[in-house]
Design an enzyme around this catalytic site. Structure first.
Site, PDB file in Angstrom:
ATOM      1  N   ASN A   9     -17.708 -35.453 -21.567  1.00 57.31           N
ATOM      2  CA  ASN A   9     -18.064 -35.424 -20.145  1.00 57.31           C
ATOM      3  C   ASN A   9     -18.859 -34.143 -19.911  1.00 57.31           C
ATOM      4  OD1 ASN A   9     -18.183 -35.293 -17.373  1.00 57.31           O
ATOM      5  ND2 ASN A   9     -15.969 -35.025 -17.073  1.00 57.31           N
ATOM      6  N   LYS A  11     -20.215 -33.253 -17.220  1.00 59.02           N
ATOM      7  CA  LYS A  11     -20.063 -32.769 -15.831  1.00 59.02           C
ATOM      8  C   LYS A  11     -21.452 -32.428 -15.278  1.00 59.02           C
ATOM      9  CE  LYS A  11     -15.412 -31.380 -17.048  1.00 59.02           C
ATOM     10  NZ  LYS A  11     -14.274 -30.477 -16.863  1.00 59.02           N
ATOM     11  N   HIS A  87     -11.852 -38.690 -11.969  1.00 58.37           N
ATOM     12  CA  HIS A  87     -11.731 -37.345 -12.540  1.00 58.37           C
ATOM     13  C   HIS A  87     -11.167 -36.382 -11.494  1.00 58.37           C
ATOM     14  CE1 HIS A  87     -12.601 -33.542 -14.454  1.00 58.37           C
ATOM     15  NE2 HIS A  87     -12.755 -34.204 -15.581  1.00 58.37           N
ATOM     16  N   GLU A  89     -11.781 -33.422 -10.825  1.00 60.07           N
ATOM     17  CA  GLU A  89     -12.778 -32.623 -10.099  1.00 60.07           C
ATOM     18  C   GLU A  89     -13.360 -33.415  -8.928  1.00 60.07           C
ATOM     19  OE1 GLU A  89     -15.143 -31.513 -13.487  1.00 60.07           O
ATOM     20  OE2 GLU A  89     -13.549 -30.197 -14.185  1.00 60.07           O
ATOM     21  N   GLU A 157      -5.548 -36.212 -18.269  1.00 62.15           N
ATOM     22  CA  GLU A 157      -6.128 -34.869 -18.206  1.00 62.15           C
ATOM     23  C   GLU A 157      -5.287 -34.000 -17.266  1.00 62.15           C
ATOM     24  OE1 GLU A 157     -10.550 -35.043 -19.415  1.00 62.15           O
ATOM     25  OE2 GLU A 157     -10.429 -35.209 -17.249  1.00 62.15           O
ATOM     26  N   GLY A 163     -10.702 -26.910 -18.555  1.00 64.90           N
ATOM     27  CA  GLY A 163     -11.581 -25.752 -18.448  1.00 64.90           C
ATOM     28  C   GLY A 163     -10.858 -24.420 -18.473  1.00 64.90           C
ATOM     29  N   SER A 195      -9.324 -28.936 -22.451  1.00 64.50           N
ATOM     30  CA  SER A 195      -9.505 -27.850 -23.432  1.00 64.50           C
ATOM     31  C   SER A 195      -9.400 -28.336 -24.876  1.00 64.50           C
ATOM     32  CB  SER A 195      -8.533 -26.699 -23.155  1.00 64.50           C
ATOM     33  OG  SER A 195      -8.800 -26.136 -21.880  1.00 64.50           O
TER      34      SER A 195
HETATM   35  P1  13P Z   1     -12.644 -29.213 -20.801  1.00 71.59           P
HETATM   36  O1  13P Z   1     -12.661 -29.874 -22.163  1.00 71.59           O
HETATM   37  O2  13P Z   1     -13.827 -28.353 -20.538  1.00 71.59           O
HETATM   38  O3  13P Z   1     -11.312 -28.570 -20.524  1.00 71.59           O
HETATM   39  O4  13P Z   1     -12.776 -30.425 -19.723  1.00 71.59           O
HETATM   40  C1  13P Z   1     -11.968 -31.525 -19.836  1.00 71.59           C
HETATM   41  C2  13P Z   1     -12.434 -32.547 -18.872  1.00 71.59           C
HETATM   42  O5  13P Z   1     -12.298 -32.396 -17.676  1.00 71.59           O
HETATM   43  C3  13P Z   1     -13.106 -33.744 -19.404  1.00 71.59           C
HETATM   44  O6  13P Z   1     -13.282 -34.711 -18.421  1.00 71.59           O
END
Ligand code: 13P
Length: 235
Positions: A9, A11, A87, A89, A157, A163, A195
């Site tokens: 992803n 983002k 997600h 976010e 997740e 992150g 992560s």
């Molecule tokens: P990270 O791997 O940067 O922690 O992000 C995970 C994520 O949100 C994937 O959708």
């Protein structure tokens, strides 16, 4: 048997120059697993052959007066086969609810896309001992009738692991994924995200109900992402 899936992803990261990384992932992607990159929508149509591409969100409608939004049909038209829904976010930045995520997931299916439906608990919820209740509640609210391995992938997740460099422990992941397996049946792919890096991927993929990963930061370069895909193929 669930399919093994290494999904990235991106983002809100990636310019046209980043297509070099996607091309390197496509040419190095190991056999025996599905490798998916979900770039920003601006790059979807330019993604290379040799890997699957996905959107990061879709609006429930096919088209219409929704400035700035994008439909599943548009993502498919640009070459996507998958779409992330729910997600954390988007839940946080855009106030998306379980009901919204359900509508988006149904829209993804309608557009011919496989939904990668994300669920995850916050640190406060985990510390209160509510992890499984929260996750099952999210699934009850957002997983539509008719979900199966052909149209849906679940990504666990934990919000506190995204992150942050704090990966959930294998015991924490196993507890959740075993419960998810009981909820969604034997064949739906269950991804862990939060992560994931080359250094921790193998111990996660060794867990019986972990079928792959949804990777954020470490999916942005082929050098970081391919070793994760290789660890999955070797698991
Ligand atoms: P990270 O791997 O940067 O922690 O992000 C995970 C994520 O949100 C994937 O959708």
């Amino acid at each position: 048997m669930p399919q093994k899936i290494a999904a990235g992803n991106w983002k809100m990261n990636g310019m046209r120059a980043s297509l070099d990384e996607a091309r390197a992932v496509a040419s190095g992607a190991p056999d025996g697993i599905t490798t998916v990159l979900c770039p920003p929508a601006t790059l979807l149509a330019a993604m290379p052959e040799g890997l699957a591409a996905g959107g990061q969100y879709c609006h429930p409608a096919v088209k219409g007066a929704h400035t700035g939004d994008i439909s599943a049909e548009m993502l498919a038209d640009a070459g996507a086969s998958h779409c992330i829904t729910g997600h954390s976010e988007r839940r946080a930045d855009h106030g998306e609810t379980d009901a919204d995520v359900r509508a988006q997931t149904e829209a993804a299916w309608r557009g011919g896309l496989i939904a990668i439906l994300c669920i995850g608990e916050t640190l406060a919820e985990r510390e209160a001992g509510r992890t499984l209740d929260v996750l099952m509640g999210q699934l009850d609210g957002s997983l539509p009738e008719g979900a199966g391995p052909a149209n849906t992938i679940i990504a666990y997740e934990p919000v506190w692991a995204i992150g942050t460099g704090k990966v959930a422990t294998p015991d924490q992941v196993a507890e959740v994924h075993d419960a998810l397996r009981g909820r969604v049946g034997p064949d739906m792919s269950l991804l862990y995200g939060g992560s994931v890096k080359a250094g921790n991927a193998a111990e996660l993929f060794a867990l019986v109900n972990v079928d792959g990963a949804l990777v954020g930061g470490a999916s942005l370069t082929a050098a970081d992402f391919l070793p994760i895909a290789e660890a999955l193929a070797a698991s």
